[in-house]
Scaffold this motif. Structure first.
Motif, PDB file in Angstrom:
ATOM      1  N   VAL A 165       6.778  -3.974  -5.230  1.00 48.65           N
ATOM      2  CA  VAL A 165       6.385  -2.646  -5.709  1.00 48.65           C
ATOM      3  C   VAL A 165       6.004  -1.819  -4.487  1.00 48.65           C
ATOM      4  O   VAL A 165       5.045  -2.135  -3.795  1.00 48.65           O
ATOM      5  CB  VAL A 165       5.202  -2.730  -6.695  1.00 48.65           C
ATOM      6  CG1 VAL A 165       4.792  -1.343  -7.157  1.00 48.65           C
ATOM      7  CG2 VAL A 165       5.547  -3.617  -7.878  1.00 48.65           C
ATOM      8  N   CYS A 166       6.802  -0.777  -4.228  1.00 54.96           N
ATOM      9  CA  CYS A 166       6.615   0.026  -3.020  1.00 54.96           C
ATOM     10  C   CYS A 166       6.432   1.505  -3.382  1.00 54.96           C
ATOM     11  O   CYS A 166       7.406   2.213  -3.635  1.00 54.96           O
ATOM     12  CB  CYS A 166       7.817  -0.150  -2.096  1.00 54.96           C
ATOM     13  SG  CYS A 166       7.707   0.789  -0.563  1.00 54.96           S
ATOM     14  N   PRO A 167       5.183   2.000  -3.400  1.00 54.08           N
ATOM     15  CA  PRO A 167       4.939   3.423  -3.680  1.00 54.08           C
ATOM     16  C   PRO A 167       4.971   4.248  -2.389  1.00 54.08           C
ATOM     17  O   PRO A 167       4.495   3.800  -1.343  1.00 54.08           O
ATOM     18  CB  PRO A 167       3.537   3.421  -4.285  1.00 54.08           C
ATOM     19  CG  PRO A 167       2.871   2.221  -3.682  1.00 54.08           C
ATOM     20  CD  PRO A 167       3.945   1.226  -3.362  1.00 54.08           C
ATOM     21  N   VAL A 168       5.550   5.446  -2.486  1.00 57.64           N
ATOM     22  CA  VAL A 168       5.664   6.325  -1.323  1.00 57.64           C
ATOM     23  C   VAL A 168       5.249   7.735  -1.726  1.00 57.64           C
ATOM     24  O   VAL A 168       5.702   8.237  -2.752  1.00 57.64           O
ATOM     25  CB  VAL A 168       7.112   6.360  -0.782  1.00 57.64           C
ATOM     26  CG1 VAL A 168       7.204   7.177   0.495  1.00 57.64           C
ATOM     27  CG2 VAL A 168       7.667   4.963  -0.576  1.00 57.64           C
ATOM     28  N   LEU A 169       4.399   8.345  -0.915  1.00 63.51           N
ATOM     29  CA  LEU A 169       4.079   9.764  -1.106  1.00 63.51           C
ATOM     30  C   LEU A 169       4.911  10.526  -0.083  1.00 63.51           C
ATOM     31  O   LEU A 169       4.611  10.525   1.112  1.00 63.51           O
ATOM     32  CB  LEU A 169       2.584  10.030  -0.923  1.00 63.51           C
ATOM     33  CG  LEU A 169       2.112  11.438  -1.283  1.00 63.51           C
ATOM     34  CD1 LEU A 169       2.417  11.779  -2.741  1.00 63.51           C
ATOM     35  CD2 LEU A 169       0.624  11.596  -1.017  1.00 63.51           C
ATOM     36  N   LEU A 170       5.989  11.144  -0.552  1.00 60.58           N
ATOM     37  CA  LEU A 170       6.950  11.798   0.331  1.00 60.58           C
ATOM     38  C   LEU A 170       6.461  13.145   0.840  1.00 60.58           C
ATOM     39  O   LEU A 170       6.644  13.486   2.004  1.00 60.58           O
ATOM     40  CB  LEU A 170       8.288  11.974  -0.395  1.00 60.58           C
ATOM     41  CG  LEU A 170       8.966  10.685  -0.861  1.00 60.58           C
ATOM     42  CD1 LEU A 170      10.054  10.983  -1.866  1.00 60.58           C
ATOM     43  CD2 LEU A 170       9.514   9.936   0.337  1.00 60.58           C
ATOM     44  N   THR A 171       5.865  13.928  -0.040  1.00 64.77           N
ATOM     45  CA  THR A 171       5.396  15.262   0.311  1.00 64.77           C
ATOM     46  C   THR A 171       4.012  15.483  -0.266  1.00 64.77           C
ATOM     47  O   THR A 171       3.751  15.094  -1.412  1.00 64.77           O
ATOM     48  CB  THR A 171       6.334  16.357  -0.262  1.00 64.77           C
ATOM     49  OG1 THR A 171       7.664  16.081   0.140  1.00 64.77           O
ATOM     50  CG2 THR A 171       5.934  17.743   0.194  1.00 64.77           C
ATOM     51  N   PRO A 206       0.853  -1.194   0.000  1.00 70.53           N
ATOM     52  CA  PRO A 206       0.000   0.000   0.000  1.00 70.53           C
ATOM     53  C   PRO A 206       0.892   1.249   0.000  1.00 70.53           C
ATOM     54  O   PRO A 206       2.055   1.182   0.391  1.00 70.53           O
ATOM     55  CB  PRO A 206      -0.770  -0.102   1.322  1.00 70.53           C
ATOM     56  CG  PRO A 206      -0.530  -1.467   1.848  1.00 70.53           C
ATOM     57  CD  PRO A 206       0.717  -1.988   1.208  1.00 70.53           C
ATOM     58  N   ILE A 207       0.349   2.366  -0.412  1.00 73.93           N
ATOM     59  CA  ILE A 207       1.124   3.605  -0.445  1.00 73.93           C
ATOM     60  C   ILE A 207       1.565   3.968   0.963  1.00 73.93           C
ATOM     61  O   ILE A 207       0.775   3.949   1.908  1.00 73.93           O
ATOM     62  CB  ILE A 207       0.303   4.760  -1.055  1.00 73.93           C
ATOM     63  CG1 ILE A 207      -0.044   4.451  -2.509  1.00 73.93           C
ATOM     64  CG2 ILE A 207       1.083   6.081  -0.972  1.00 73.93           C
ATOM     65  CD1 ILE A 207      -1.018   5.417  -3.139  1.00 73.93           C
ATOM     66  N   ILE A 208       2.845   4.306   1.095  1.00 79.10           N
ATOM     67  CA  ILE A 208       3.396   4.764   2.370  1.00 79.10           C
ATOM     68  C   ILE A 208       3.337   6.294   2.350  1.00 79.10           C
ATOM     69  O   ILE A 208       3.850   6.923   1.419  1.00 79.10           O
ATOM     70  CB  ILE A 208       4.839   4.271   2.553  1.00 79.10           C
ATOM     71  CG1 ILE A 208       4.866   2.741   2.582  1.00 79.10           C
ATOM     72  CG2 ILE A 208       5.454   4.864   3.817  1.00 79.10           C
ATOM     73  CD1 ILE A 208       6.243   2.145   2.520  1.00 79.10           C
TER      74      ILE A 208
END
Length: 196
Positions: A112-118, A32-34
């Motif tokens: 597959v690792c999605p990340v929302l950083l900002t 899941p999105i981090i």
């Protein structure tokens, strides 16, 4: 003639099914999105998750059985455990460093690792100009690890908007653009479609 064609079609389907069953399916762990900053609204989160889900989707996989999708929740829990241990040992560890141990732990072929950083947005009014200005930014990261080839891809993209209030400058709009870009830059779709 009809019996011959029917028998031929059944034989082809049987052969395809047997061939697919003999191969071991590729094990894909889509996390899941981090969220590393503020979390978008529910609708935006769902749209971003859908972008990743579509990128790793294999058409007719239920029939062909070329991939086995691991539980996102169990994959996220395994990553959390690995990441906490890594950060306790090394404060400078990066999230991408956890992908190889995660693949081993889950026995996954592709991570597959999605990340929302900002993700930020605020509005300001300039009384002298009578204009409303929007200040927004979004930054995303996509980490893709292919254990079969030991190939790690880590792509980051950011977008900012500082101008007159506009729907194309909102943080949710920018986040969606970032996700489209990291999916393209990482060549995630090509990797998934190359699975046979």
């Amino acid at each position: 003639m009809k019996k011959f064609l029917s028998a031929l079609i059944i034989l082809m389907i049987f052969t395809t099914t047997c061939a697919a069953a003999e191969k071991n399916p590729v094990r894909i762990a889509r996390l899941p999105i981090i969220f590393k900053s503020s979390v978008p609204d529910v609708e935006t989160c769902a749209e971003l998750e859908m972008k990743i889900a579509r990128a790793v989707h294999i058409p007719m996989n239920k029939t062909l059985q070329v991939a086995d999708y691991l539980s996102p929740e169990k994959s996220a829990q395994a990553l959390n455990d690995i990441w906490q241990k890594m950060r306790a040992e090394n404060k400078k560890a990066r999230l991408s460093d956890a992908m190889r141990p995660l693949a081993e732990n889950l026995d996954a072929d592709i991570i597959v690792c999605p990340v929302l950083l900002t993700y930020s947005q605020h509005v300001s009014n300039f009384s002298g100009f009578g204009e409303t200005y929007l200040h927004s930014s979004a930054r995303a990261e996509l980490i893709v690890y292919d254990r079969r080839t030991d190939n790690l891809i880590d792509k980051k993209v950011s977008r900012m908007y500082h101008d007159v209030l506009s729907t194309t400058g909102t943080a949710d709009y920018l986040a969606k653009i970032c996700f489209d870009k990291i999916i393209d830059d990482s060549k995630l779709r090509q990797l998934i479609m190359s699975i046979k």
